[in-house]
Design a protein around this motif. Sequence first.
Motif, PDB file in Angstrom:
ATOM      1  N   ALA A   3       0.855  -1.182   0.000  1.00 33.73           N
ATOM      2  CA  ALA A   3       0.000   0.000   0.000  1.00 33.73           C
ATOM      3  C   ALA A   3       0.895   1.239   0.000  1.00 33.73           C
ATOM      4  O   ALA A   3       2.017   1.207   0.504  1.00 33.73           O
ATOM      5  N   LEU A   4       0.396   2.317  -0.561  1.00 34.56           N
ATOM      6  CA  LEU A   4       1.132   3.570  -0.621  1.00 34.56           C
ATOM      7  C   LEU A   4       0.403   4.625   0.193  1.00 34.56           C
ATOM      8  O   LEU A   4      -0.797   4.833   0.001  1.00 34.56           O
ATOM      9  N   SER A   5       1.125   5.299   1.090  1.00 33.91           N
ATOM     10  CA  SER A   5       0.519   6.408   1.821  1.00 33.91           C
ATOM     11  C   SER A   5       0.403   7.604   0.877  1.00 33.91           C
ATOM     12  O   SER A   5       1.057   7.661  -0.173  1.00 33.91           O
ATOM     13  N   ASN A   6      -0.412   8.578   1.248  1.00 29.95           N
ATOM     14  CA  ASN A   6      -0.531   9.794   0.442  1.00 29.95           C
ATOM     15  C   ASN A   6       0.812  10.497   0.316  1.00 29.95           C
ATOM     16  O   ASN A   6       1.149  11.030  -0.739  1.00 29.95           O
ATOM     17  N   GLN A   7       1.598  10.490   1.410  1.00 26.70           N
ATOM     18  CA  GLN A   7       2.908  11.131   1.402  1.00 26.70           C
ATOM     19  C   GLN A   7       3.858  10.418   0.441  1.00 26.70           C
ATOM     20  O   GLN A   7       4.638  11.060  -0.267  1.00 26.70           O
ATOM     21  N   VAL A  60       2.569  -4.380 -10.660  1.00 33.29           N
ATOM     22  CA  VAL A  60       2.290  -2.960 -10.863  1.00 33.29           C
ATOM     23  C   VAL A  60       1.308  -2.485  -9.802  1.00 33.29           C
ATOM     24  O   VAL A  60       0.254  -3.084  -9.602  1.00 33.29           O
ATOM     25  N   ILE A  61       1.682  -1.390  -9.150  1.00 31.79           N
ATOM     26  CA  ILE A  61       0.790  -0.735  -8.198  1.00 31.79           C
ATOM     27  C   ILE A  61       0.533   0.654  -8.750  1.00 31.79           C
ATOM     28  O   ILE A  61       1.479   1.405  -9.004  1.00 31.79           O
ATOM     29  N   GLU A  62      -0.713   0.984  -8.951  1.00 33.26           N
ATOM     30  CA  GLU A  62      -1.046   2.286  -9.504  1.00 33.26           C
ATOM     31  C   GLU A  62      -1.576   3.184  -8.413  1.00 33.26           C
ATOM     32  O   GLU A  62      -2.408   2.791  -7.607  1.00 33.26           O
ATOM     33  N   GLY A  63      -1.049   4.405  -8.400  1.00 31.19           N
ATOM     34  CA  GLY A  63      -1.521   5.437  -7.508  1.00 31.19           C
ATOM     35  C   GLY A  63      -2.121   6.556  -8.346  1.00 31.19           C
ATOM     36  O   GLY A  63      -2.419   6.370  -9.522  1.00 31.19           O
ATOM     37  N   ASP A  64      -2.261   7.709  -7.755  1.00 30.66           N
ATOM     38  CA  ASP A  64      -2.811   8.867  -8.443  1.00 30.66           C
ATOM     39  C   ASP A  64      -1.745   9.447  -9.367  1.00 30.66           C
ATOM     40  O   ASP A  64      -0.810  10.097  -8.911  1.00 30.66           O
ATOM     41  N   ASP A  65      -1.849   9.181 -10.649  1.00 24.71           N
ATOM     42  CA  ASP A  65      -0.903   9.648 -11.672  1.00 24.71           C
ATOM     43  C   ASP A  65       0.503   9.085 -11.520  1.00 24.71           C
ATOM     44  O   ASP A  65       1.467   9.681 -11.996  1.00 24.71           O
ATOM     45  N   LEU A  83       4.152   1.725   2.246  1.00 27.76           N
ATOM     46  CA  LEU A  83       5.271   2.609   1.971  1.00 27.76           C
ATOM     47  C   LEU A  83       4.870   4.022   2.341  1.00 27.76           C
ATOM     48  O   LEU A  83       3.824   4.511   1.915  1.00 27.76           O
ATOM     49  N   ASP A  84       5.704   4.670   3.150  1.00 20.68           N
ATOM     50  CA  ASP A  84       5.467   6.048   3.553  1.00 20.68           C
ATOM     51  C   ASP A  84       6.699   6.852   3.172  1.00 20.68           C
ATOM     52  O   ASP A  84       7.753   6.284   2.863  1.00 20.68           O
ATOM     53  N   ALA A  85       6.595   8.158   3.202  1.00 16.81           N
ATOM     54  CA  ALA A  85       7.729   9.009   2.857  1.00 16.81           C
ATOM     55  C   ALA A  85       7.681  10.297   3.651  1.00 16.81           C
ATOM     56  O   ALA A  85       6.608  10.787   4.010  1.00 16.81           O
ATOM     57  N   THR A  86       8.854  10.828   3.920  1.00 14.74           N
ATOM     58  CA  THR A  86       9.001  12.166   4.481  1.00 14.74           C
ATOM     59  C   THR A  86       9.993  12.911   3.596  1.00 14.74           C
ATOM     60  O   THR A  86      10.915  12.315   3.040  1.00 14.74           O
ATOM     61  N   VAL A  87       9.785  14.204   3.477  1.00 13.38           N
ATOM     62  CA  VAL A  87      10.678  15.043   2.685  1.00 13.38           C
ATOM     63  C   VAL A  87      11.210  16.130   3.590  1.00 13.38           C
ATOM     64  O   VAL A  87      10.449  16.846   4.240  1.00 13.38           O
ATOM     65  N   ALA A  88      12.540  16.235   3.665  1.00 13.41           N
ATOM     66  CA  ALA A  88      13.193  17.269   4.455  1.00 13.41           C
ATOM     67  C   ALA A  88      14.397  17.785   3.682  1.00 13.41           C
ATOM     68  O   ALA A  88      15.209  16.992   3.197  1.00 13.41           O
ATOM     69  N   ASP A  89      14.493  19.094   3.563  1.00 17.80           N
ATOM     70  CA  ASP A  89      15.603  19.727   2.846  1.00 17.80           C
ATOM     71  C   ASP A  89      15.772  19.165   1.438  1.00 17.80           C
ATOM     72  O   ASP A  89      16.884  18.936   0.972  1.00 17.80           O
ATOM     73  N   GLY A  90      14.664  18.892   0.767  1.00 12.62           N
ATOM     74  CA  GLY A  90      14.712  18.403  -0.600  1.00 12.62           C
ATOM     75  C   GLY A  90      15.084  16.940  -0.741  1.00 12.62           C
ATOM     76  O   GLY A  90      15.221  16.447  -1.850  1.00 12.62           O
ATOM     77  N   GLN A  91      15.233  16.242   0.362  1.00  8.18           N
ATOM     78  CA  GLN A  91      15.595  14.824   0.333  1.00  8.18           C
ATOM     79  C   GLN A  91      14.388  13.983   0.751  1.00  8.18           C
ATOM     80  O   GLN A  91      13.711  14.305   1.727  1.00  8.18           O
ATOM     81  N   VAL A  92      14.168  12.893   0.030  1.00  8.04           N
ATOM     82  CA  VAL A  92      13.061  11.991   0.325  1.00  8.04           C
ATOM     83  C   VAL A  92      13.596  10.806   1.114  1.00  8.04           C
ATOM     84  O   VAL A  92      14.615  10.217   0.755  1.00  8.04           O
ATOM     85  N   PHE A  94      12.141   7.172   2.487  1.00 10.08           N
ATOM     86  CA  PHE A  94      11.025   6.231   2.492  1.00 10.08           C
ATOM     87  C   PHE A  94      11.123   5.330   3.702  1.00 10.08           C
ATOM     88  O   PHE A  94      12.218   5.006   4.170  1.00 10.08           O
ATOM     89  N   SER A  95       9.960   4.907   4.198  1.00 10.72           N
ATOM     90  CA  SER A  95       9.919   3.967   5.319  1.00 10.72           C
ATOM     91  C   SER A  95       8.781   2.980   5.079  1.00 10.72           C
ATOM     92  O   SER A  95       7.858   3.245   4.312  1.00 10.72           O
ATOM     93  N   LEU A  96       8.893   1.838   5.750  1.00 11.85           N
ATOM     94  CA  LEU A  96       7.889   0.793   5.640  1.00 11.85           C
ATOM     95  C   LEU A  96       7.285   0.512   6.997  1.00 11.85           C
ATOM     96  O   LEU A  96       7.980   0.557   8.016  1.00 11.85           O
ATOM     97  N   SER A  97       6.006   0.203   7.005  1.00 11.47           N
ATOM     98  CA  SER A  97       5.345  -0.231   8.234  1.00 11.47           C
ATOM     99  C   SER A  97       4.323  -1.287   7.854  1.00 11.47           C
ATOM    100  O   SER A  97       3.997  -1.470   6.680  1.00 11.47           O
ATOM    101  N   ALA A  98       3.829  -2.000   8.865  1.00  9.80           N
ATOM    102  CA  ALA A  98       2.792  -3.001   8.618  1.00  9.80           C
ATOM    103  C   ALA A  98       1.519  -2.276   8.205  1.00  9.80           C
ATOM    104  O   ALA A  98       1.220  -1.188   8.714  1.00  9.80           O
ATOM    105  N   GLN A  99       0.789  -2.862   7.269  1.00 15.99           N
ATOM    106  CA  GLN A  99      -0.477  -2.244   6.867  1.00 15.99           C
ATOM    107  C   GLN A  99      -1.417  -2.195   8.049  1.00 15.99           C
ATOM    108  O   GLN A  99      -1.500  -3.137   8.824  1.00 15.99           O
ATOM    109  N   GLY A 100      -2.104  -1.072   8.168  1.00 19.63           N
ATOM    110  CA  GLY A 100      -3.049  -0.909   9.263  1.00 19.63           C
ATOM    111  C   GLY A 100      -2.369  -0.613  10.583  1.00 19.63           C
ATOM    112  O   GLY A 100      -2.997  -0.527  11.616  1.00 19.63           O
ATOM    113  N   GLY A 101      -1.039  -0.458  10.565  1.00 19.32           N
ATOM    114  CA  GLY A 101      -0.270  -0.233  11.787  1.00 19.32           C
ATOM    115  C   GLY A 101      -0.065   1.178  12.008  1.00 19.32           C
ATOM    116  O   GLY A 101       0.128   1.914  12.795  1.00 19.32           O
TER     117      GLY A 101
END
Length: 101
Positions: A3-7, A60-65, A83-92, A94-101
């Motif tokens: 699954a992909l988070s919005n971030q 293939v996993i499709e998200g929004d565009d 899959l989640d992501a944070t962006v700081a100082d222009g750097q991405v 990525f992190s993983l967590s259990a679904q629903g966690g």
Amino acid sequence: MLALSNQAEEAIRGILASEGVPDGAAFRISAQQSDGTTDSDTGTALAVSVVEEAPPEDQVIEGDDIEVRLEPAAAEMLDDKELDATVADGQVQFSLSAQGG
């Protein structure tokens, strides 16, 4: 299925929209051993890349565009993850967590 988070979708969309990335490129996650080979055994690391064309056996996993491709061993490893992501100082980052966690 991963699954992909919005971030994560937003970060991947930004990566794919970067200068020099061809139209239609996909974000790909693959499993790799430290020697560069692909294998799903213990100790396997995940690598991300932007590819113009991924192998047809990729999941293939499709998200929004966006399109995320998972190499088969990576797809198996990530089946119950988000899959989640944070962006700081222009750097991405990525992190993983259990679904629903």
